[in-house]
Design an enzyme around this catalytic site. Structure first.
Site, PDB file in Angstrom:
ATOM      1  N   GLU A 145       9.378  -4.172  10.513  1.00 54.20           N
ATOM      2  CA  GLU A 145      10.172  -2.649   9.946  1.00 54.20           C
ATOM      3  C   GLU A 145      10.536  -1.075  10.757  1.00 54.20           C
ATOM      4  OE1 GLU A 145       7.003  -0.822   7.231  1.00 54.20           O
ATOM      5  OE2 GLU A 145       8.319   1.378   7.088  1.00 54.20           O
ATOM      6  N   ASP A 172       0.958  -1.426  -0.229  1.00 51.52           N
ATOM      7  CA  ASP A 172      -0.208   0.117   0.526  1.00 51.52           C
ATOM      8  C   ASP A 172       0.586   1.100   0.170  1.00 51.52           C
ATOM      9  OD1 ASP A 172       0.680  -0.531   2.655  1.00 51.52           O
ATOM     10  OD2 ASP A 172      -1.064   0.021   3.896  1.00 51.52           O
ATOM     11  N   SER A 173       2.069   0.878   0.167  1.00 49.73           N
ATOM     12  CA  SER A 173       2.953   2.335   0.124  1.00 49.73           C
ATOM     13  C   SER A 173       2.630   2.799  -1.424  1.00 49.73           C
ATOM     14  CB  SER A 173       4.582   1.440  -0.503  1.00 49.73           C
ATOM     15  OG  SER A 173       4.488   0.705  -1.186  1.00 49.73           O
ATOM     16  N   LYS A 182      -1.244  -9.372   3.377  1.00 49.88           N
ATOM     17  CA  LYS A 182      -0.065  -8.535   4.537  1.00 49.88           C
ATOM     18  C   LYS A 182      -0.962  -7.582   5.132  1.00 49.88           C
ATOM     19  CE  LYS A 182       3.401  -5.827   3.822  1.00 49.88           C
ATOM     20  NZ  LYS A 182       3.298  -4.441   4.636  1.00 49.88           N
ATOM     21  N   GLU A 234      -0.755  -5.419   8.923  1.00 51.40           N
ATOM     22  CA  GLU A 234      -0.031  -4.639  10.062  1.00 51.40           C
ATOM     23  C   GLU A 234      -1.109  -4.952  11.299  1.00 51.40           C
ATOM     24  OE1 GLU A 234       0.191  -0.740   9.342  1.00 51.40           O
ATOM     25  OE2 GLU A 234       0.509  -1.136   6.888  1.00 51.40           O
ATOM     26  N   ASP A 262      -1.170  -6.000   0.498  1.00 56.71           N
ATOM     27  CA  ASP A 262      -1.437  -5.543   1.191  1.00 56.71           C
ATOM     28  C   ASP A 262      -2.899  -4.854   1.395  1.00 56.71           C
ATOM     29  OD1 ASP A 262       0.891  -4.593   3.081  1.00 56.71           O
ATOM     30  OD2 ASP A 262       1.235  -2.878   1.658  1.00 56.71           O
TER      31      ASP A 262
END
Ligand code: KIV
Length: 267
Positions: free
Chosen positions: A180, A43-44, A111, A113, A82
């Site tokens: 990260e 999602d960057s 993925k 978070e 993501d």
């Protein structure tokens, strides 16, 4: 075609896993040809493709769109997509619905978070045949709660919390764990305590593998590059050479070095 089981086995056997982000078919084909182990549709893309100031505005529709493009360009790669902000945190069934969209678009793994709070969701998805890559440490989707993009886990209690998060996610079936921006010695401890391979970004040289944002690896992200990034597009290098150099550097343990890493105190 790489799959999660073979990636986990290779990591267990001591091979470093090389991962890059990718958002479109053309780059995906070149990244695959360079011998990458896994592609992350991160999602960057909110920042590097859309020019947003964070990943928060990225939608599930946009993630599915970019995942499908990458899957068309890289037909033999292991693709992780993501789950964007707001598409999975509510309850496991919401995460299942969102993950289904991304797998239908061509991802092989999603993925998400979050630490122990996501353990139930990780167990729920994996029990239903959906591989999950977890992401702890600096969590860009929580940037408003953590006061910016800061190194995490420097204080003793925060480090212990991250170890406990990683162990719980591992026990709940996490397929991989992205670490990260955490101190290198902490990443090393987490890697020793989990069976899932750890994939570092700003987490030092001792993780099972590394991931970089593609545009950081090519030196085209605007502004000051993060300390953990390296521009592989050096003089006399074309795109394919730069991508191959990244894969080689990760495999040989030449990237990252301590110069790309964080210690337990701010430097
Ligand atoms: O979205 C992304 O690119 C990521 C990496 C920074 C790990 O999550």
């Amino acid at each position: 075609m790489s799959d999660l089981i073979s990636l986990q086995r290779r990591a267990r056997d001591g091979e470093k896993l090389a991962m890059l982000t990718c958002y479109d078919a053309s780059f995906a084909a070149r990244v695959e040809a360079a011998g990458i182990d896994a592609i992350l549709v991160g999602d960057s893309l909110g920042m590097v493709i859309q020019g947003q100031t964070s990943t928060l505005p990225v939608s599930l529709d946009e993630m599915a769109y970019h995942t499908a493009a990458v899957a068309r360009g890289a037909r033999h790669s292991f693709i992780i997509a993501d789950l964007p902000f707001g598409s999975y945190q509510q309850h496991p069934a919401q995460a299942l619905q969102s993950a289904t969209r991304l797998l239908a678009a061509g991802a092989h793994c999603v993925k998400l978070e979050g630490g122990a709070i996501m353990a139930e969701t990780v167990a729920f998805l994996t029990a239903r045949g959906i591989p999950v890559c977890c992401h702890i440490g600096l969590q860009p989707q929580s940037v408003n709660a953590t006061g910016g993009y800061r190194v995490q886990g420097r204080a003793h209690d925060a480090a212990q919390q991250l170890i406990s998060d990683a162990v719980q996610l591992d026990q709940c079936g996490a397929g991989m764990i992205v670490l990260e921006a955490i101190p290198a010695p902490l990443a090393s401890q987490i890697t020793a305590r989990t069976t899932a391979p750890t994939i570092g970004i700003g987490a030092g040289p001792d993780c099972s593998g590394q991931v970089l944002v593609l545009y950081d690896a090519l030196g085209i992200t605007p502004g000051k590059p993060p300390r953990f990034a390296q521009n592989f597009m050096t003089d006399g290098c074309d795109l394919d050479m730069a991508l191959a150099a990244y894969v080689r550097a990760v495999k040989q343990g030449d990237f990252p070095t301590t110069a790309h890493s964080f210690g337990t105190t701010a430097t």
